[in-house]
Design a protein around this motif. Sequence first.
Motif, mmCIF file in Angstrom:
data_model
loop_
_atom_site.group_PDB
_atom_site.id
_atom_site.type_symbol
_atom_site.label_atom_id
_atom_site.label_comp_id
_atom_site.label_asym_id
_atom_site.label_seq_id
_atom_site.Cartn_x
_atom_site.Cartn_y
_atom_site.Cartn_z
ATOM 1 N N ASP A 76 0.819 -1.212 0.000
ATOM 2 C CA ASP A 76 0.000 0.000 0.000
ATOM 3 C C ASP A 76 0.854 1.264 0.000
ATOM 4 N N ASN A 79 1.988 2.429 -5.955
ATOM 5 C CA ASN A 79 1.037 2.195 -7.040
ATOM 6 C C ASN A 79 1.809 1.952 -8.329
ATOM 7 N N SER A 319 2.173 5.771 -3.275
ATOM 8 C CA SER A 319 0.710 5.829 -3.259
ATOM 9 C C SER A 319 0.208 7.093 -2.566
ATOM 10 N N LYS A 321 -2.129 7.058 -0.485
ATOM 11 C CA LYS A 321 -2.318 6.664 0.906
ATOM 12 C C LYS A 321 -1.047 6.917 1.713
ATOM 13 N N TYR A 470 4.701 -4.785 1.980
ATOM 14 C CA TYR A 470 3.757 -5.849 1.598
ATOM 15 C C TYR A 470 4.010 -7.114 2.411
ATOM 16 N N GLU A 481 -5.189 -3.109 5.595
ATOM 17 C CA GLU A 481 -4.262 -2.084 5.124
ATOM 18 C C GLU A 481 -4.043 -2.180 3.617
ATOM 19 N N LEU A 482 -4.049 -3.398 3.103
ATOM 20 C CA LEU A 482 -3.841 -3.593 1.671
ATOM 21 C C LEU A 482 -5.112 -3.356 0.869
ATOM 22 N N TYR A 484 -7.172 -0.800 -0.069
ATOM 23 C CA TYR A 484 -7.192 0.671 -0.079
ATOM 24 C C TYR A 484 -7.442 1.163 -1.497
#
Length: 527
Positions: A76, A79, A319, A321, A470, A481-482, A484
């Motif tokens: 997360d 990207n 990302s 996030k 990850y 958490e993943l 998103y």
Amino acid sequence: MMKRFKNLIFLSAFAVAVLGMMNSCHDKLDTREGQLNTGDLDYTNTEDMIGPLIGAYYEFYTRGWEEPLLLGVRGDDVNAGGLGDQQPFADTDRFNYSKDYWMYNSLWNVHYNDIINMNTAILQINNYQEFAEGDNIARAEQYKSEIMVLRAWFHLNLARTWEDVFIITSNQPEEEIEAGVSSKEEIMNWIIEQMDMAIPNLPDARPNQRTDVPGGVTQYTAYALKAMAYQELQNYQGVAEATGQIITNGGFSLYQDFYQLFKKPGELSDESILEMQYSDYGSETGDDAFYHLYAPFGPQNWTPARENASSGWGFYEPSMKWIEFMIDRGEEVRLETSVLFTNRGIAELEANGVDVPDNFDNTTPSGDIINDYARAYFASGKHYLPSIQLTDQRNQYGAGKNMLVIRYSEILLMYAEALARGASGTGMSADQAVNMVRERAGLNPISGVTVEDVLDEKFAELAMEWGIRYYDMIRLDNYSELSYDGRTFSAADEFLPYPQAQVDALPLNATSVNTDTALNEALLNLN
């Protein structure tokens, strides 16, 4: 039972692929920087024994551009970028996997190819060792142990990516293939055993203290791999003991300029535990440059401070996030280092209600201007080399930049997490370990460190680096958490599917494979 059938199928497919490439792998190592063709080797001249070792390091350094991207993209913190190209890569970022995707097959094949080449190097050193006397006997053991550590790193990646994979320690691995795949737990235990065998033979020094192979593997590289294997097993006492060896005996320290750590001034610093090295040897022209291809990490459109420096491809971006998380924490040093901002990206953050501090803009501290481009909002600053640090007339994006693989800050945070989970350690407390990392980042110290504190610190410190985030999240089953930005993650998404190209190599009339009804059904399900 289904898993056993699946492994039988894949074993035969892998056997075909490996046996097909072994002839090109075991006959020679590529000639470079002291490597020698096997046919030219005089094993009685033990002074040349370093040649196969240098060959093994060359194998380690020559990573395909897709490998670090694929290993890291599912966290997360990252990207995919790359919009309009490599759609299966973007799909992988969203946990939609295609076993036909060439990146999956490449990661598998290149890692195993390098493992087999390293096994060849060990065999060559064994041949030299037969004629070795005095100090050269111990030198042979050291060189083989260095290669064992590099080989363990490849197995760690493979197991983290596919779970059940082969342990290969030969350059003629028919018997190992016939024995079948090993579970992830078995592979981690094998790595621990391998590191225990290697450590007594390795230099008791930081990599940057070595003069024979500057930046080469030492005892502390092996302890780091051992700690990572223990962490995958969630054996936190083992993590604390292995990282504790590095903290108390290694003489490591954090490089105080976080921004320059990932650029040429920070190469082979006291923080480096394992580092891939590249160079153009200061030459403005010529074919002797040895680079990693960093263009996939870079912005697709920029105005470099140094004229004619090439831009990148836009395939790997921090990302939204993660950037919001960093802004909420008041991060400046690590955020400025890790993200190359575009005006479009800043506008998107502000449209999402994020108050972006005024000191973050699309000009880097080194004077490169990151222009808007369609493929991504941001680019990775950790994989960026300022254009002003390029050798004159060398224009390739990131040309000559090293790549950090294991840093002392990761060791400190692994140690802190282990202690926060109840392990006992020596040398310092969890608070001290975390606050060393925070101090470099310009943050205030904290006390009473919890597991959540450590995981947040790892998120901030190690983002965009080799999938660390990850692997932490799937180790802890922290699927929320993943999940998103429209992604939904589940246990079924933890590991990539075996590459279809390997499955397709299965000969239907293979006598070594049971072809009963259940196996045929498994083959249909696998395809």
